[in-house]
Scaffold this active site. Sequence first.
Site, PDB file in Angstrom:
ATOM      1  N   SER A 119       0.818  -1.215   0.000  1.00  0.00           N
ATOM      2  CA  SER A 119       0.000   0.000   0.000  1.00  0.00           C
ATOM      3  C   SER A 119       0.851   1.263   0.000  1.00  0.00           C
ATOM      4  O   SER A 119       0.322   2.354  -0.143  1.00  0.00           O
ATOM      5  CB  SER A 119      -0.939  -0.006   1.196  1.00  0.00           C
ATOM      6  OG  SER A 119      -0.231  -0.291   2.364  1.00  0.00           O
ATOM      7  N   HIS A 140      -2.110  -2.588  -6.413  1.00  0.00           N
ATOM      8  CA  HIS A 140      -2.646  -2.210  -5.098  1.00  0.00           C
ATOM      9  C   HIS A 140      -4.174  -2.237  -5.110  1.00  0.00           C
ATOM     10  O   HIS A 140      -4.817  -1.340  -5.651  1.00  0.00           O
ATOM     11  CB  HIS A 140      -2.114  -0.811  -4.715  1.00  0.00           C
ATOM     12  CG  HIS A 140      -2.544  -0.353  -3.370  1.00  0.00           C
ATOM     13  ND1 HIS A 140      -2.680   0.961  -3.033  1.00  0.00           N
ATOM     14  CD2 HIS A 140      -2.868  -1.062  -2.257  1.00  0.00           C
ATOM     15  CE1 HIS A 140      -3.079   1.055  -1.778  1.00  0.00           C
ATOM     16  NE2 HIS A 140      -3.199  -0.157  -1.292  1.00  0.00           N
ATOM     17  N   GLU A 152      -4.719   0.307  -8.095  1.00  0.00           N
ATOM     18  CA  GLU A 152      -3.628   1.209  -8.479  1.00  0.00           C
ATOM     19  C   GLU A 152      -2.518   0.340  -9.045  1.00  0.00           C
ATOM     20  O   GLU A 152      -2.085  -0.611  -8.382  1.00  0.00           O
ATOM     21  CB  GLU A 152      -3.064   1.881  -7.213  1.00  0.00           C
ATOM     22  CG  GLU A 152      -3.545   3.267  -6.949  1.00  0.00           C
ATOM     23  CD  GLU A 152      -2.782   3.899  -5.784  1.00  0.00           C
ATOM     24  OE1 GLU A 152      -2.435   5.076  -5.884  1.00  0.00           O
ATOM     25  OE2 GLU A 152      -2.553   3.236  -4.757  1.00  0.00           O
ATOM     26  N   ASN A 190      -2.746   6.372  -0.859  1.00  0.00           N
ATOM     27  CA  ASN A 190      -2.394   6.619   0.538  1.00  0.00           C
ATOM     28  C   ASN A 190      -1.667   7.936   0.754  1.00  0.00           C
ATOM     29  O   ASN A 190      -1.577   8.422   1.885  1.00  0.00           O
ATOM     30  CB  ASN A 190      -1.609   5.439   1.104  1.00  0.00           C
ATOM     31  CG  ASN A 190      -2.556   4.314   1.457  1.00  0.00           C
ATOM     32  OD1 ASN A 190      -3.625   4.551   2.007  1.00  0.00           O
ATOM     33  ND2 ASN A 190      -2.194   3.096   1.122  1.00  0.00           N
TER      34      ASN A 190
END
Length: 283
Positions: A119, A140, A152, A190
């Site tokens: 992540s 991801h 992602e 993130n």
Amino acid sequence: MNVKKIMVVGAGQMGSGIAQVCAQSGYSVILNDVKPEFVERGFRVINKNLSRQVEKGRMSNKQKEEMLGSIQVSTDLHDAKDADLVIEAAVENLEIKTKIFAQLDKIAQEHAILASNTSSLPITEIAAATKRPEKVIGMHFMNPVPVMKLVEIIRGLATADKVYQTIEDITKTLNKVPVEVNDFPGFVSNRVLMPMINEAIYTLYEGIATKEAIDEVMKLGMNHPMGPLALADFIGLDTCLYIMETLHVGFGDDKYRPCPLLRKYVKAGLLGKKTGRGFYVYE
Ligand code: CAA
């Protein structure tokens, strides 16, 4: 490249979700973890999710059984020898991930692509642990994997265009939407989400509002399906802290400093939903 068999390393919340969507899309799947009880738990979760789909009339019992039958459980990383694609979803720790990738590199067939569901950790560094950095890429997925549309896709410095294209195509066959991002700490998801969650924790820490009020503001005011503190509990407070630390170290910028209250919860072992208590208490 024709990918038929996918191995998922790590049978936790993310790994079992990834294995489920791969099986649902007709791939032959190997679900791997270090202990039989971990793999069995992951398999049980998949069984439960698919049974719910049967109850809702979205698939037949026969289809469910076929999907479950396409998942081979494994506690031996050497089973990667049969896979065209390995998706690693082990614990979020660079040392552990690089070790797994170095092993996979020795075991997997020459054509096999090695993907990580990290992540926030650097794909380029994970790829450097192998002799095939051009075949290493980030994939991801979001939690809960069977529900969330986004994947992602992270290009490492050496990721080959052909490999990127294969992974983008596979993501579409999983009924997900691929979004291309470059390899920097936290990627896009993130980099944006975690500072928001961290700031919500700061507003709690500074006594600006109660946890319920903070979550209500973001749910009703910004149309988020979950408030940031409930979402932090859902993701896991240890994961949130780890990602904030990755951003803090990776960019060397104090705007990413983790809130002391987040550290305190993690030190106390209150990690959110998975431990029964985080910002909220779970029955
Ligand atoms: N596994 C599988 N399916 C699940 C599920 C799970 N863990 N949780 C919920 N679902 C399914 C339900 O079965 C239901 O399906 P149907 O509509 O087909 O019946 C659907 O999702 C909606 O569930 P609920 O009605 O029970 O609950 P809800 O409407 O409140 O939705 C939620 C639950 C989907 C989790 C929603 O609250 C949500 O979208 N929350 C935000 C999730 C999010 O932001 N995820 C990203 C986290 S960040 C991340 O993953 C990246 C990282 O690196 C940290």
